[in-house]
Each structure stands twice: as C-alpha cells, then as structure tokens.
Design an enzyme around this catalytic site. Sequence first.
Site, mmCIF file in Angstrom:
data_model
loop_
_atom_site.group_PDB
_atom_site.id
_atom_site.type_symbol
_atom_site.label_atom_id
_atom_site.label_comp_id
_atom_site.label_asym_id
_atom_site.label_seq_id
_atom_site.Cartn_x
_atom_site.Cartn_y
_atom_site.Cartn_z
ATOM 1 N N ASP A 122 -6.801 -38.998 60.066
ATOM 2 C CA ASP A 122 -7.208 -37.808 59.320
ATOM 3 C C ASP A 122 -6.300 -37.586 58.113
ATOM 4 O O ASP A 122 -5.213 -38.138 58.043
ATOM 5 C CB ASP A 122 -7.176 -36.573 60.237
ATOM 6 C CG ASP A 122 -8.302 -36.623 61.257
ATOM 7 O OD1 ASP A 122 -9.333 -37.246 60.955
ATOM 8 O OD2 ASP A 122 -8.148 -36.062 62.350
ATOM 9 N N CYS A 161 -4.300 -40.706 63.806
ATOM 10 C CA CYS A 161 -5.731 -40.421 63.968
ATOM 11 C C CYS A 161 -6.555 -40.755 62.734
ATOM 12 O O CYS A 161 -7.780 -40.711 62.781
ATOM 13 C CB CYS A 161 -5.933 -38.950 64.318
ATOM 14 S SG CYS A 161 -5.416 -37.847 62.991
ATOM 15 N N CYS A 205 -8.304 -31.998 62.243
ATOM 16 C CA CYS A 205 -8.832 -31.178 63.340
ATOM 17 C C CYS A 205 -8.332 -29.730 63.262
ATOM 18 O O CYS A 205 -7.585 -29.365 62.361
ATOM 19 C CB CYS A 205 -8.386 -31.792 64.653
ATOM 20 S SG CYS A 205 -6.610 -31.650 64.851
ATOM 21 N N CYS A 235 -0.740 -33.751 64.473
ATOM 22 C CA CYS A 235 -1.563 -32.995 63.523
ATOM 23 C C CYS A 235 -0.710 -32.038 62.708
ATOM 24 O O CYS A 235 -0.955 -31.846 61.518
ATOM 25 C CB CYS A 235 -2.640 -32.205 64.257
ATOM 26 S SG CYS A 235 -3.479 -33.167 65.521
HETATM 27 FE FE1 FES Z 1 -6.259 -35.867 63.354
HETATM 28 FE FE2 FES Z 1 -5.554 -33.598 64.458
HETATM 29 S S1 FES Z 1 -6.534 -35.277 65.400
HETATM 30 S S2 FES Z 1 -5.261 -34.216 62.429
#
Ligand code: FES
Length: 211
Positions: A38, A36, A63, A107
């Site tokens: 992140d 993702c 998230c 995640c």
């Molecule tokens: Fe990226 Fe959860 S969607 S850490």
Amino acid sequence: MEFPYNEKVLEHFRHPRNVGKIEDADGKAMEGSPACGDMVSVQIKVDEKTKRIQDIKFESYGCASNIATGSIITELAKGKTLEEAKKISWKQASDELGGLPAIKAHCSVLAVEGLRSAIRNYEEKHSLVTDKTPTTIETIEKRLRKVMNPLSGLDLVGTKLIKKIELKEGEVKIDVDLPENHQFANSIKEEIREKVESLHDIKKVSMTFSG
Ligand code: FES
C-alpha cells in the site's frame, strides 16, 4: 461483526483530518509499504524562517489503520518544527489513537515514513541535508520504488517499468518502458525528476521513454 479497532481509530478512519494535496507544497513524498504494497502520500508547507510545518495534507491508498494514522500524524505534526516532527514515531501515533492491533504496526510505520520523507524532501530542496553520502544506482532505485505506476497502483521498479539506470559524474539516465505519448508518461517523468533531482550530488536527470 466485531471491529478490531477502537472508537478513536474508527472515528479518524471515518473522518480523516487533513486529507488532500497542497498547491505548491514545499516538501512531498510518496511512500510504499514493503509489507503490504500500500502507499501513502504526504505534503507539507513549511515556514522558511521558523522551519515550522504550517500545513500538512495526506492521501492514503492503504487500509483503515493507515488512514487513521495518517490523520493523527498530520494533527501531531502541524505547527511543529521539522526537527520536532521528525521525532514523531509510529508508537506515539498508535498510542495517540488508543492502540492499534499489533498486526497493523506496519500501516502506522508507513504513515510515519511518509511524513519523514516529506521532511527529507524539503531538506534536500533547501540543501539542509548534512548526510553527504555519494549517490549510487541503488540509492536511485530505492527512490524510484516510491514512484507509483498508475497503471497498477504499484511502484515503478517492482512493476519493471524501469529498464535501465545509468549514473556517471552526477548525471543520471533512466530508461522507462512506456511509450513517450502514453497518458501517464508526463506525470511519471515529473515524479522521477522530483525524486532524483533533489539528491545532493545529482546535476542532471534525463529519461528515455520507449515502450
Ligand atoms: Fe497496507 Fe495497512 S495493510 S497500509
């Protein structure tokens, strides 16, 4: 609207434990998720004698699942030895939280990777790594994928800020596509140094900033 998260996950998301940074941390890491994009940062303070994690803090740019997992793994890891903390798995974190939606597995993997990398960073700094595989350009590139480009919130390699990496007899030269006087140049320099210098066979890291 119905949340896909149970009460425990929501509680950790709303009131995450151990958020922040540690002044003079002994080990630190920034990990990004290929799924993702992140990121999460984890910092640890380690008792040198007992090798127990005395303190641990995290910051999440991810998230709710990532924040809740970051929170729970810091609770699980605190007080554990490095060897014990390495064994904390995303499955364990998810079970501890009473389960996460399957689509959110990456995640919690991200948070656990953050913890493992912070431990690895500590071990590298203290010459505790037994794996002496020679460093290659790919190893360095992989590490630089964990340095965030503050301009975009994505990693340095993915955002093409790294122009060139050279490696010769333990000396690394890195070309960064940013002006020397850029407001983020110094912090990027520091992060690159931190990530690359700790590799067991690297003697010197030099950088050129030219953007
Ligand atoms: Fe990226 Fe959860 S969607 S850490």
